[in-house]
Design a protein around this motif. Structure first.
Motif: not given
Length: 235
Positions: A26-31, A41-42, A46-50
């Motif tokens: 989606g409209d996701i950023s590291l910020e 993790f980018e 996609f991003f991975l959230l743990i």
């Protein structure tokens, strides 16, 4: 060794978590993910959230309009204790074994696929815990033992018991045997496959049956039937 009530207190007072991995697009950023109480993790797109679902789920609800796709993989639910950090273990642990934090694994042990070792259990050096064996809370197993596939070494958390199972050095426990709480198995004893052990087993004796009874001395068993292979213990 911690007693039953102490282990129960540790579990009761531990913060319960729901560890998970979440993949999002989606409209996701590291910020947006900076300084969160979970890891991120980018990937390529996609991003991975743990981390704990409580924290990740709260963040996802706040940013729900930005998330286009998601996949959630839960590892546990309201778990009281994590699995043991295997980097601290000087033993061979095969994939699929479950060792809970608070268990002690001796040097050059072998823990096979599907084995389960609970909090407070201790496994002596060079002992093999074979496939799908269950070692209950506070059970103490000596050195150079073989705990056969599918066997159960009973724990003492519930119903509570003050006496855990104690198994001496160089004991062989056959496949699918059950050793009940409070039983003491002295060194060099042999428990035949499928036995249910209700009473203490003296040193160097062979027991078999339901309930298990003494049938002979282990010295009468051929060496190839009771020896362990040290070469398997090499890391």
């Amino acid at each position: 060794m911690k007693d039953t009530r102490e282990i129960a207190r540790i579990i009761s007072e531990a913060k319960k978590t729901t560890p998970c991995k979440v993949y999002i697009k989606g409209d996701i950023s590291l910020e947006l993910l900076r300084d969160q109480p979970f890891q991120s993790f980018e990937g390529k797109d996609f991003f991975l959230l743990i981390g704990d679902w409580e924290n990740i789920g709260e963040w996802m609800e706040t940013n729900r309009n930005r998330i286009k796709e998601k996949h959630i993989s839960y590892e546990a639910r309201y778990s009281a204790l994590p699995l043991k950090d295997l980097s601290t273990v000087e033993a061979r642990v095969e994939p699929g074994a479950i060792i809970r934090e608070g268990a002690e694994i001796g040097k050059d042990c072998i823990i096979m696929m599907g084995a389960v070792i609970n909090i407070g259990a201790s496994i002596g050096d060079r002992t093999m815990v074979d496939m799908n064996a269950v070692i209950g809370a506070r059970a103490a197993i000596g050195k150079d033992c073989h705990i056969g596939a599918g066997s159960v070494i009973a724990g003492v958390l519930e119903p509570p018991s003050s006496e855990p199972v104690s198994i001496g050095d160089s004991v062989l426990v056959g496949a699918n045997a059950v050793v009940l709480e409070g039983v003491k198995v002295e060194k060099e004893a042999i428990i035949a496959a499928g036995s249910v052990v209700l009473d203490n087993v003296p040193q160097g004796m062979v027991v078999a049956g339901i309930p298990a009874t003494i049938i002979k001395r282990s010295s009468e068993v051929r060496e190839e039937k009771k020896s362990i292979l040290q070469e398997l213990r090499k890391r």
